[in-house]
Motif scaffolding. Sequence first.
Motif, mmCIF file in Angstrom:
data_model
loop_
_atom_site.group_PDB
_atom_site.id
_atom_site.type_symbol
_atom_site.label_atom_id
_atom_site.label_comp_id
_atom_site.label_asym_id
_atom_site.label_seq_id
_atom_site.Cartn_x
_atom_site.Cartn_y
_atom_site.Cartn_z
ATOM 1 N N ALA A 1 -7.339 -27.457 -15.394
ATOM 2 C CA ALA A 1 -6.095 -26.822 -14.975
ATOM 3 C C ALA A 1 -5.258 -27.888 -14.283
ATOM 4 C CB ALA A 1 -6.357 -25.639 -14.044
ATOM 5 N N CYS A 2 -3.963 -27.882 -14.545
ATOM 6 C CA CYS A 2 -3.062 -28.883 -13.969
ATOM 7 C C CYS A 2 -1.760 -28.202 -13.613
ATOM 8 C CB CYS A 2 -2.826 -30.006 -14.986
ATOM 9 S SG CYS A 2 -1.600 -31.244 -14.479
ATOM 10 N N ASP A 3 -1.209 -28.520 -12.443
ATOM 11 C CA ASP A 3 0.125 -28.034 -12.123
ATOM 12 C C ASP A 3 0.950 -29.151 -11.513
ATOM 13 O OD1 ASP A 3 -0.625 -28.187 -9.445
ATOM 14 O OD2 ASP A 3 -0.891 -26.039 -9.218
ATOM 15 N N ALA A 4 2.239 -28.918 -11.382
ATOM 16 C CA ALA A 4 3.177 -29.934 -10.913
ATOM 17 C C ALA A 4 4.032 -29.365 -9.793
ATOM 18 C CB ALA A 4 4.077 -30.396 -12.063
ATOM 19 N N THR A 5 4.421 -30.237 -8.861
ATOM 20 C CA THR A 5 5.296 -29.800 -7.779
ATOM 21 C C THR A 5 6.725 -29.585 -8.261
ATOM 22 O OG1 THR A 5 5.634 -32.127 -7.163
ATOM 23 C CG2 THR A 5 3.910 -30.914 -5.994
ATOM 24 N N ALA A 6 7.069 -30.093 -9.430
ATOM 25 C CA ALA A 6 8.378 -29.879 -10.033
ATOM 26 C C ALA A 6 8.268 -30.220 -11.514
ATOM 27 C CB ALA A 6 9.449 -30.747 -9.370
ATOM 28 N N GLY A 7 9.211 -29.741 -12.315
ATOM 29 C CA GLY A 7 9.183 -30.007 -13.745
ATOM 30 C C GLY A 7 8.456 -28.915 -14.511
ATOM 31 N N ILE A 8 8.433 -29.055 -15.838
ATOM 32 C CA ILE A 8 7.902 -28.034 -16.725
ATOM 33 C C ILE A 8 6.969 -28.669 -17.757
ATOM 34 C CG2 ILE A 8 8.501 -26.323 -18.498
ATOM 35 C CD1 ILE A 8 9.277 -25.387 -15.771
ATOM 36 N N PHE A 9 5.857 -27.985 -18.043
ATOM 37 C CA PHE A 9 4.924 -28.427 -19.073
ATOM 38 C C PHE A 9 5.262 -27.785 -20.412
ATOM 39 C CE2 PHE A 9 2.370 -28.866 -15.172
ATOM 40 C CZ PHE A 9 1.970 -30.184 -15.302
ATOM 41 N N SER A 10 4.789 -28.385 -21.487
ATOM 42 C CA SER A 10 4.826 -27.775 -22.814
ATOM 43 C C SER A 10 3.437 -27.899 -23.425
ATOM 44 C CB SER A 10 5.872 -28.448 -23.704
ATOM 45 O OG SER A 10 5.649 -29.843 -23.798
ATOM 46 N N ALA A 11 2.980 -26.841 -24.069
ATOM 47 C CA ALA A 11 1.602 -26.785 -24.548
ATOM 48 C C ALA A 11 1.367 -27.751 -25.697
ATOM 49 C CB ALA A 11 1.259 -25.365 -24.978
ATOM 50 N N GLY A 12 0.157 -28.284 -25.755
ATOM 51 C CA GLY A 12 -0.298 -29.120 -26.858
ATOM 52 C C GLY A 12 -1.557 -28.531 -27.439
ATOM 53 N N LEU A 13 -2.350 -29.360 -28.124
ATOM 54 C CA LEU A 13 -3.572 -28.897 -28.761
ATOM 55 C C LEU A 13 -4.565 -28.395 -27.727
ATOM 56 C CD1 LEU A 13 -5.101 -28.674 -31.479
ATOM 57 C CD2 LEU A 13 -6.030 -30.959 -31.003
ATOM 58 N N ASN A 14 -5.086 -27.188 -27.940
ATOM 59 C CA ASN A 14 -6.108 -26.575 -27.074
ATOM 60 C C ASN A 14 -5.620 -26.337 -25.656
ATOM 61 O OD1 ASN A 14 -8.073 -26.527 -29.131
ATOM 62 N ND2 ASN A 14 -8.691 -28.631 -28.677
ATOM 63 N N THR A 15 -4.318 -26.177 -25.454
ATOM 64 C CA THR A 15 -3.789 -25.916 -24.114
ATOM 65 C C THR A 15 -2.887 -24.689 -24.125
ATOM 66 O OG1 THR A 15 -1.881 -27.386 -24.423
ATOM 67 C CG2 THR A 15 -3.873 -28.352 -23.470
ATOM 68 N N ALA A 16 -2.692 -24.103 -22.953
ATOM 69 C CA ALA A 16 -1.859 -22.917 -22.812
ATOM 70 C C ALA A 16 -1.085 -23.008 -21.506
ATOM 71 C CB ALA A 16 -2.711 -21.648 -22.832
ATOM 72 N N LEU A 17 0.160 -22.568 -21.521
ATOM 73 C CA LEU A 17 1.000 -22.613 -20.333
ATOM 74 C C LEU A 17 0.622 -21.506 -19.355
ATOM 75 C CD1 LEU A 17 4.520 -23.281 -21.905
ATOM 76 C CD2 LEU A 17 2.929 -24.926 -20.913
ATOM 77 N N ALA A 18 0.910 -21.740 -18.076
ATOM 78 C CA ALA A 18 0.691 -20.753 -17.031
ATOM 79 C C ALA A 18 1.792 -20.890 -16.001
ATOM 80 C CB ALA A 18 -0.683 -20.963 -16.375
ATOM 81 N N ALA A 19 1.926 -19.874 -15.167
ATOM 82 C CA ALA A 19 2.873 -19.888 -14.048
ATOM 83 C C ALA A 19 4.282 -20.268 -14.492
ATOM 84 C CB ALA A 19 2.385 -20.823 -12.947
ATOM 85 N N GLY A 20 4.723 -19.687 -15.604
ATOM 86 C CA GLY A 20 6.067 -19.939 -16.084
ATOM 87 C C GLY A 20 6.322 -21.352 -16.553
#
Length: 342
Positions: A114-133
Amino acid sequence: MARPLTYGGETQRRLPPSCDTVMNKLRLLTVATPALLVLTIDLPSRSSGIYQNGITRGAPACGQCHRPTPGAAAGFAPVVVTVDPTARVLAPAQATNVNVSVAGGFGSARGGFACDATAGIFSAGLNTALAAGGTAITHSNSSARTWSFGYTAPSTPGLVELYTVGNAVNGNNNNDNNDMWAFAGFDQAASTATPTRLYVNAPGVTAFGSACAGGFGNVPVFGARQAPTVGNAAFALELHGAAPNATVGVILGVTAFPVPIDLGFVGVPGCALAVDPLLVLNAVTGAGNAQRGEGTATIAMPIPARPILRNRTLRFQAFFTDVASGRPTPLTFTNGLAVTLQ
């Protein structure tokens, strides 16, 4: 890791019930239905991943549903979580990729993160899923130990921190010693996370070259959060992820070397000089935890109110004393910066 509770298709943002309670209910079901017993043994443990606020920052993290404490059980290799962004110093809204891997622990190919960021937005890749908006990301199944996904920097300049936790599991649906986990960082048994640092530059400031890893594997970032406008008396350069209480040199030059000069010949292997030095300014990093790379420095660079300076470009690179780097000459160098006065 435990999957989030879902009712009517909506994820409930609260901690799950005790994993022991869940497992006891599953065991009761499997006693009543032998066919289900076979099914649950074959399913990978918590395969869809979870994200809960704070899970990446400190214990219990994965220990909510796997082995309670971080680090490896006796007889196993340490669990090592590696986070490797393609770019660490970015422009506002710039996109890059992030690679995460988990090594060590139980000798299977199963794992999670699990990984989160203090700012910015992630986009899903292989075998991953977005969380927390989109401000966090996790694994979508437990069949891998490596993941790659996208990250887009915020529009507001400044420091960004990524926090990551990963685990190595055997997939037997039991929270036993074969389910091991750790935070990203030097100490695999640490109960708090070490952030992976990124930096978003203001317009007019562009990063070039790459920093070398310092002591305890921390990679420093060097940037500026204010635009370098003529007359900006508050303009400053920032260094993050350095050794604490370290002497800092800031190289000022006009040109960058087309090919950075490898500094192995002066006892700084793995680092490169990217700026042709005209002047070196001095600073000192503040106090902090060395293993977590908490040394920071702000170097004031007030810009005179002289219109003739507009469109001039200055180039900077920082270095600092770093005994823990293990280099014969104990220095670590940052990325370079091109600052175009506006």
